[in-house]
Write a protein that holds these residues in place. Structure first.
Motif, PDB file in Angstrom:
ATOM      1  N   PRO A  11      55.708  16.915 109.238  1.00 41.30           N
ATOM      2  CA  PRO A  11      54.834  16.940 108.059  1.00 41.30           C
ATOM      3  C   PRO A  11      54.663  18.326 107.451  1.00 41.30           C
ATOM      4  CG  PRO A  11      53.903  15.510 109.726  1.00 41.30           C
ATOM      5  CD  PRO A  11      55.092  16.195 110.352  1.00 41.30           C
ATOM      6  N   ASP A  12      54.546  19.349 108.286  1.00 43.76           N
ATOM      7  CA  ASP A  12      54.366  20.696 107.740  1.00 43.76           C
ATOM      8  C   ASP A  12      55.615  21.178 106.999  1.00 43.76           C
ATOM      9  OD1 ASP A  12      55.595  20.807 110.310  1.00 43.76           O
ATOM     10  OD2 ASP A  12      55.030  22.899 110.556  1.00 43.76           O
ATOM     11  N   GLU A  13      56.797  20.731 107.429  1.00 40.77           N
ATOM     12  CA  GLU A  13      58.033  21.089 106.739  1.00 40.77           C
ATOM     13  C   GLU A  13      58.082  20.437 105.359  1.00 40.77           C
ATOM     14  OE1 GLU A  13      61.556  21.492 109.907  1.00 40.77           O
ATOM     15  OE2 GLU A  13      60.470  19.575 110.069  1.00 40.77           O
ATOM     16  N   VAL A  14      57.631  19.178 105.292  1.00 38.17           N
ATOM     17  CA  VAL A  14      57.611  18.468 104.006  1.00 38.17           C
ATOM     18  C   VAL A  14      56.608  19.125 103.069  1.00 38.17           C
ATOM     19  CG1 VAL A  14      57.136  16.268 102.845  1.00 38.17           C
ATOM     20  CG2 VAL A  14      58.378  16.289 105.021  1.00 38.17           C
ATOM     21  N   SER A  15      55.411  19.423 103.572  1.00 38.47           N
ATOM     22  CA  SER A  15      54.388  20.075 102.742  1.00 38.47           C
ATOM     23  C   SER A  15      54.900  21.404 102.187  1.00 38.47           C
ATOM     24  CB  SER A  15      53.114  20.323 103.550  1.00 38.47           C
ATOM     25  OG  SER A  15      52.512  19.117 103.894  1.00 38.47           O
ATOM     26  N   GLY A  17      58.046  22.361 101.833  1.00 33.87           N
ATOM     27  CA  GLY A  17      59.148  22.099 100.895  1.00 33.87           C
ATOM     28  C   GLY A  17      58.653  21.608  99.545  1.00 33.87           C
ATOM     29  N   MET A  18      57.592  20.792  99.553  1.00 40.60           N
ATOM     30  CA  MET A  18      57.009  20.327  98.290  1.00 40.60           C
ATOM     31  C   MET A  18      56.359  21.495  97.549  1.00 40.60           C
ATOM     32  SD  MET A  18      55.429  16.630  99.367  1.00 40.60           S
ATOM     33  CE  MET A  18      54.685  16.340  97.763  1.00 40.60           C
ATOM     34  N   ALA A  19      55.628  22.327  98.279  1.00 43.41           N
ATOM     35  CA  ALA A  19      54.952  23.478  97.668  1.00 43.41           C
ATOM     36  C   ALA A  19      55.965  24.457  97.064  1.00 43.41           C
ATOM     37  CB  ALA A  19      54.080  24.184  98.697  1.00 43.41           C
ATOM     38  N   TYR A  23      61.395  19.764  97.619  1.00 44.82           N
ATOM     39  CA  TYR A  23      61.380  18.348  97.994  1.00 44.82           C
ATOM     40  C   TYR A  23      60.610  17.511  96.982  1.00 44.82           C
ATOM     41  CZ  TYR A  23      62.663  19.820 102.778  1.00 44.82           C
ATOM     42  OH  TYR A  23      63.262  20.346 103.882  1.00 44.82           O
ATOM     43  N   LEU A  24      61.094  16.295  96.765  1.00 46.07           N
ATOM     44  CA  LEU A  24      60.361  15.256  96.057  1.00 46.07           C
ATOM     45  C   LEU A  24      60.032  14.205  97.109  1.00 46.07           C
ATOM     46  CD1 LEU A  24      59.279  13.661  93.618  1.00 46.07           C
ATOM     47  CD2 LEU A  24      61.575  12.683  93.394  1.00 46.07           C
ATOM     48  N   LEU A  25      58.747  14.003  97.372  1.00 53.09           N
ATOM     49  CA  LEU A  25      58.319  13.011  98.356  1.00 53.09           C
ATOM     50  C   LEU A  25      58.217  11.651  97.688  1.00 53.09           C
ATOM     51  CD1 LEU A  25      57.172  12.362 101.236  1.00 53.09           C
ATOM     52  CD2 LEU A  25      54.921  12.611 100.188  1.00 53.09           C
TER      53      LEU A  25
END
Length: 66
Positions: A11-15, A17-19, A23-25
């Protein structure tokens, strides 16, 4: 043909990457689940009616799903 690979992300990697705009979640949970807790900046495309054409243009971002 594109080379598509599946990667497990924390989850922290996705957050992060989005910031950073990498990434597009795509949130495939159902509307009642999203109503309880939504992911800011995520695109909701419910799995029960999933249509890849419903995913917004990622504009160069890597698509990740929840």
């Amino acid at each position: 043909m594109a080379d598509h690979k599946v990667h497990d992300l924390m989850p922290d990697e996705v957050s992060k990457g989005m910031a950073e705009g990498r990434y597009l979640l795509v949130d495939v949970r159902e509307p009642n689940e999203v109503a309880v807790e939504a992911y800011p900046g995520g695109a909701v495309v419910p799995l029960s009616a999933f249509d890849p054409n419903s995913i917004p243009d990622p504009q160069g971002k890597q698509v990740v799903d929840r």
